[in-house]
Design a protein around this motif. Structure first.
Motif, PDB file in Angstrom:
ATOM      1  N   PHE A 225      98.327  49.612 -15.902  1.00  0.00           N
ATOM      2  CA  PHE A 225      98.599  49.930 -14.495  1.00  0.00           C
ATOM      3  C   PHE A 225      99.029  51.470 -14.448  1.00  0.00           C
ATOM      4  O   PHE A 225      99.402  52.129 -13.552  1.00  0.00           O
ATOM      5  CB  PHE A 225      99.222  49.112 -13.747  1.00  0.00           C
ATOM      6  CG  PHE A 225      98.490  47.799 -13.533  1.00  0.00           C
ATOM      7  CD1 PHE A 225      97.377  47.586 -12.763  1.00  0.00           C
ATOM      8  CD2 PHE A 225      99.045  46.661 -14.001  1.00  0.00           C
ATOM      9  CE1 PHE A 225      97.029  46.469 -12.508  1.00  0.00           C
ATOM     10  CE2 PHE A 225      98.449  45.388 -13.842  1.00  0.00           C
ATOM     11  CZ  PHE A 225      97.379  45.347 -13.191  1.00  0.00           C
ATOM     12  N   ALA A 233      93.901  51.072 -14.118  1.00  0.00           N
ATOM     13  CA  ALA A 233      93.453  50.247 -12.984  1.00  0.00           C
ATOM     14  C   ALA A 233      94.515  50.840 -11.768  1.00  0.00           C
ATOM     15  O   ALA A 233      95.646  50.697 -12.128  1.00  0.00           O
ATOM     16  CB  ALA A 233      93.490  48.765 -13.013  1.00  0.00           C
ATOM     17  N   HIS A 234      93.605  51.508 -10.696  1.00  0.00           N
ATOM     18  CA  HIS A 234      94.641  51.826  -9.542  1.00  0.00           C
ATOM     19  C   HIS A 234      93.942  51.197  -8.241  1.00  0.00           C
ATOM     20  O   HIS A 234      92.592  50.922  -8.216  1.00  0.00           O
ATOM     21  CB  HIS A 234      94.884  53.047  -9.790  1.00  0.00           C
ATOM     22  CG  HIS A 234      93.653  54.175  -9.606  1.00  0.00           C
ATOM     23  ND1 HIS A 234      92.999  54.707  -8.767  1.00  0.00           N
ATOM     24  CD2 HIS A 234      92.835  54.405 -10.761  1.00  0.00           C
ATOM     25  CE1 HIS A 234      91.935  55.287  -8.959  1.00  0.00           C
ATOM     26  NE2 HIS A 234      91.879  55.240 -10.299  1.00  0.00           N
ATOM     27  N   LEU A 236      94.736  48.881  -6.194  1.00  0.00           N
ATOM     28  CA  LEU A 236      94.401  47.607  -6.141  1.00  0.00           C
ATOM     29  C   LEU A 236      94.298  46.981  -4.743  1.00  0.00           C
ATOM     30  O   LEU A 236      95.301  47.051  -3.870  1.00  0.00           O
ATOM     31  CB  LEU A 236      95.407  46.702  -6.924  1.00  0.00           C
ATOM     32  CG  LEU A 236      95.556  46.564  -8.428  1.00  0.00           C
ATOM     33  CD1 LEU A 236      95.316  47.999  -9.027  1.00  0.00           C
ATOM     34  CD2 LEU A 236      96.604  45.825  -9.086  1.00  0.00           C
ATOM     35  N   ARG A 238      94.205  43.247  -3.068  1.00  0.00           N
ATOM     36  CA  ARG A 238      94.028  41.760  -3.471  1.00  0.00           C
ATOM     37  C   ARG A 238      94.071  41.012  -2.188  1.00  0.00           C
ATOM     38  O   ARG A 238      94.746  41.051  -1.331  1.00  0.00           O
ATOM     39  CB  ARG A 238      95.421  41.278  -4.425  1.00  0.00           C
ATOM     40  CG  ARG A 238      95.464  41.934  -5.877  1.00  0.00           C
ATOM     41  CD  ARG A 238      96.803  41.555  -6.327  1.00  0.00           C
ATOM     42  NE  ARG A 238      97.028  40.185  -6.652  1.00  0.00           N
ATOM     43  CZ  ARG A 238      97.962  39.606  -6.741  1.00  0.00           C
ATOM     44  NH1 ARG A 238      99.205  40.425  -7.069  1.00  0.00           N
ATOM     45  NH2 ARG A 238      98.007  38.147  -7.013  1.00  0.00           N
ATOM     46  N   SER A 243      89.550  40.287  -5.836  1.00  0.00           N
ATOM     47  CA  SER A 243      90.399  41.429  -6.155  1.00  0.00           C
ATOM     48  C   SER A 243      89.364  42.902  -6.110  1.00  0.00           C
ATOM     49  O   SER A 243      88.433  42.728  -6.816  1.00  0.00           O
ATOM     50  CB  SER A 243      91.382  41.436  -7.123  1.00  0.00           C
ATOM     51  OG  SER A 243      92.036  40.332  -7.299  1.00  0.00           O
ATOM     52  N   SER A 244      89.706  43.968  -5.642  1.00  0.00           N
ATOM     53  CA  SER A 244      88.878  45.193  -5.847  1.00  0.00           C
ATOM     54  C   SER A 244      90.219  46.193  -6.392  1.00  0.00           C
ATOM     55  O   SER A 244      91.394  46.072  -6.000  1.00  0.00           O
ATOM     56  CB  SER A 244      88.430  45.507  -4.772  1.00  0.00           C
ATOM     57  OG  SER A 244      89.270  46.086  -3.848  1.00  0.00           O
ATOM     58  N   PHE A 245      89.455  47.132  -7.357  1.00  0.00           N
ATOM     59  CA  PHE A 245      90.626  48.088  -8.011  1.00  0.00           C
ATOM     60  C   PHE A 245      89.289  49.196  -8.431  1.00  0.00           C
ATOM     61  O   PHE A 245      88.273  49.097  -8.732  1.00  0.00           O
ATOM     62  CB  PHE A 245      91.156  47.458  -9.158  1.00  0.00           C
ATOM     63  CG  PHE A 245      90.319  46.873 -10.356  1.00  0.00           C
ATOM     64  CD1 PHE A 245      90.027  47.434 -11.174  1.00  0.00           C
ATOM     65  CD2 PHE A 245      89.801  45.550  -9.973  1.00  0.00           C
ATOM     66  CE1 PHE A 245      89.331  46.862 -12.496  1.00  0.00           C
ATOM     67  CE2 PHE A 245      89.156  44.708 -10.886  1.00  0.00           C
ATOM     68  CZ  PHE A 245      88.753  45.355 -11.998  1.00  0.00           C
ATOM     69  N   GLU A 256      84.777  51.978  -8.309  1.00  0.00           N
ATOM     70  CA  GLU A 256      85.453  50.954  -7.836  1.00  0.00           C
ATOM     71  C   GLU A 256      84.641  49.634  -8.328  1.00  0.00           C
ATOM     72  O   GLU A 256      83.660  49.743  -8.519  1.00  0.00           O
ATOM     73  CB  GLU A 256      85.562  50.758  -6.467  1.00  0.00           C
ATOM     74  CG  GLU A 256      86.278  49.305  -5.836  1.00  0.00           C
ATOM     75  CD  GLU A 256      86.240  49.394  -4.399  1.00  0.00           C
ATOM     76  OE1 GLU A 256      87.381  49.401  -3.782  1.00  0.00           O
ATOM     77  OE2 GLU A 256      85.112  49.873  -3.670  1.00  0.00           O
ATOM     78  N   ARG A 264      97.034  39.437 -10.632  1.00  0.00           N
ATOM     79  CA  ARG A 264      97.032  40.657 -11.308  1.00  0.00           C
ATOM     80  C   ARG A 264      96.551  40.657 -12.931  1.00  0.00           C
ATOM     81  O   ARG A 264      95.770  41.503 -13.413  1.00  0.00           O
ATOM     82  CB  ARG A 264      98.469  41.187 -11.349  1.00  0.00           C
ATOM     83  CG  ARG A 264      98.920  41.832 -10.237  1.00  0.00           C
ATOM     84  CD  ARG A 264     100.285  42.242 -10.069  1.00  0.00           C
ATOM     85  NE  ARG A 264     100.637  43.240 -11.126  1.00  0.00           N
ATOM     86  CZ  ARG A 264     100.546  44.506 -10.847  1.00  0.00           C
ATOM     87  NH1 ARG A 264     100.409  45.028  -9.720  1.00  0.00           N
ATOM     88  NH2 ARG A 264     101.119  45.391 -11.895  1.00  0.00           N
ATOM     89  N   ILE A 267      92.716  41.271 -12.994  1.00  0.00           N
ATOM     90  CA  ILE A 267      92.629  42.728 -12.976  1.00  0.00           C
ATOM     91  C   ILE A 267      92.696  43.566 -14.320  1.00  0.00           C
ATOM     92  O   ILE A 267      91.657  44.189 -14.731  1.00  0.00           O
ATOM     93  CB  ILE A 267      93.504  43.293 -11.836  1.00  0.00           C
ATOM     94  CG1 ILE A 267      93.257  42.949 -10.305  1.00  0.00           C
ATOM     95  CG2 ILE A 267      93.054  45.078 -11.816  1.00  0.00           C
ATOM     96  CD1 ILE A 267      93.993  43.043  -9.327  1.00  0.00           C
ATOM     97  N   THR A 271      89.504  45.086 -16.657  1.00  0.00           N
ATOM     98  CA  THR A 271      89.839  46.439 -17.211  1.00  0.00           C
ATOM     99  C   THR A 271      89.443  46.609 -18.502  1.00  0.00           C
ATOM    100  O   THR A 271      89.085  47.211 -19.020  1.00  0.00           O
ATOM    101  CB  THR A 271      91.388  47.033 -16.658  1.00  0.00           C
ATOM    102  OG1 THR A 271      91.375  46.998 -15.308  1.00  0.00           O
ATOM    103  CG2 THR A 271      91.345  48.322 -16.942  1.00  0.00           C
TER     104      THR A 271
END
Length: 443
Positions: A225, A233-234, A236, A238, A243-245, A256, A264, A267, A271
């Motif tokens: 992060f 990964a940024h 975020l 939830r 979850s999307s990131f 994306e 977390r 995620i 990643t």
């Protein structure tokens, strides 16, 4: 292919996965094990793989023996017979180390999260191209002539040392398996030795200070992060549906991504997979497409609803894993009471991590504890009891038995999270039976 692979201890999660993979590749496969039902045997039965009780008579004909690590001459008649008669056998990891050399191999190692991450990588890559894989939840898939092989790389007793994959992820380094590892530094040294065997690319979690010390001849990519990582990964988001990131690589935006899983940690797992597949040259639009359909792996946040009550089953048996699982439950069910039912796994781990277990379980709203599940390798010397853990938990913690799980009914609007690596599922089944009976009694 007239030779038959015979698995001693075929119901083990890694063993059953390997047996399924070889079967699907066209090899003849059979195995032996205890007669007690285990969740992995369903897949073996569906594939038509014969499972026999342990018996030296199984070791006949043109067979190659693959032996589970838990079995030795003093506790298994087949191993004893093989030793006495000079029959050669390989352990799971020894066989796999040789077998994987025919593929471009992707390993997933780490103290926690390796099964889920192997599951994500296997799912995405096998949807992009024909891929064989082994996941530690007992899932295996084999295909004749595949170029790629994804596998879970286990550090226990340094079992990953025969492995020399082209690429590998290491999710984290943490002190676990105190029956084998002497210290965190001992664990680090094992992972560091493994890292030196990677040939093309190593992907490690950048916020883990021990992973920052890892050395390898292969290029090392950090994911996390923080801005100091290679894959970051940024942004975020939830929600209760997943979850999307966004992910960037050294300042370059990769777009994306969405996953239908929670917490977390998932995620981060995704990643790592994105970073590996991007570096290995795969189309990120295909990675993006198939991440969305990943449905999870067995016994990792597995949900079911019984009589209107949500039950989650998870393999979490280390404090770090408990925190991650409870975090995922809070993300998906923010308005419900989170009730944890936990069974400590092994006396050595319980003693070594007693304070950490208590701190992790305090993340729940209520805690119930099952009796400690000892491993086959240890004896209960009475050095620790589950009541010792209960006394350290700030939240009200109650010890329950598999014969009486009725205290769990003392909650309204709750989600029940069953966690452990022993026989915690027997407690879960007792609770499901209780809920079902309540339904029939009302009618």
């Amino acid at each position: 292919m007239t030779k038959t692979y015979h698995f001693i201890g075929i119901k083990g999660s890694g063993m059953s996965a390997l047996a399924l993979m070889l079967h699907q590749m066209g090899y003849k496969v059979q195995g032996s094990d205890v007669e007690k039902y285990y969740f992995t045997q369903r897949g073996l039965e569906q594939a038509g793989i014969a499972i026999f009780p342990f018996d030296e008579k199984n070791l006949t004909g043109d067979i190659e023996i693959i032996a589970g690590n838990a079995f030795r001459p003093d506790n298994n008649v087949e191993i004893a017979y093989a030793d006495k008669n000079g029959l050669i056998y390989k352990r799971y990891h020894e066989f796999l180390g040789e077998f994987m050399r025919q593929f471009t191999s992707f390993g997933v190692a780490g103290a926690h999260g390796k099964t889920s991450t192997t599951g994500i990588l296997s799912h995405v890559l096998s949807n992009i191209t024909d891929t064989s894989y082994l996941i530690g939840d007992g899932t295996g898939r084999g295909s004749v002539g595949t170029e790629y092989f994804v596998f879970e790389s286990d550090e226990y007793e340094r079992h990953f040392m025969p492995y020399h994959p082209e690429y590998s992820i290491i999710t984290n380094i943490d002190f676990d398996h105190p029956d084998y590892f002497t210290s965190l530094e001992d664990v680090f040294n094992a992972f560091n030795d493994y890292a030196k065997q990677i040939t093309k690319g190593l992907f490690v979690y950048g916020e883990d200070e021990n992973l920052r010390r890892i050395k390898s001849d292969a290029p090392i990519y950090y994911y996390g992060f923080n801005e100091g990582d290679d894959f970051v990964a940024h942004d975020l988001l939830r929600s209760t549906t997943g979850s999307s990131f966004k992910v960037s690589f050294r300042g370059k935006e990769l777009g994306e991504f969405k996953i239908p899983t929670f917490g977390r940690h998932n995620i981060m797992n995704a990643t790592a997979v994105i970073g590996l597949l991007y570096t290995a040259g795969f189309d990120l639009n295909l990675v993006r497409k198939h991440l969305v359909t990943f449905s999870g792996v067995k016994r990792r946040f597995t949900e079911k609803i019984v009589n209107g009550t949500t039950i989650i089953d998870d393999f979490a048996h280390h404090p770090t894993e408990i925190i991650a699982t409870l975090d995922a439950a809070r993300q998906k069910y923010p308005s419900k009471e989170i009730v944890a039912i936990f069974q400590p796994h092994t006396f050595t781990r319980t003693i070594a991590l007693l304070d950490e277990f208590a701190e992790a379980l305090n993340q729940a709203d209520a805690v119930y504890l099952a009796q400690i599940y000892g491993s086959a390798r240890e004896v209960d010397h009475g050095d620790v009891k589950v009541e010792d853990l209960a006394a350290k938990i700030v939240k009200k913690a109650q010890v329950i038995t598999v014969d009486n799980v009725s205290p769990l009914l003392d909650h309204d609007n709750a989600v029940y999270v069953f966690m452990g690596a022993g026989d915690i599922q027997t407690y879960e089944y007792s609770f499901e039976h209780l809920l079902s009976n309540l339904s029939s009694n009302v009618q």
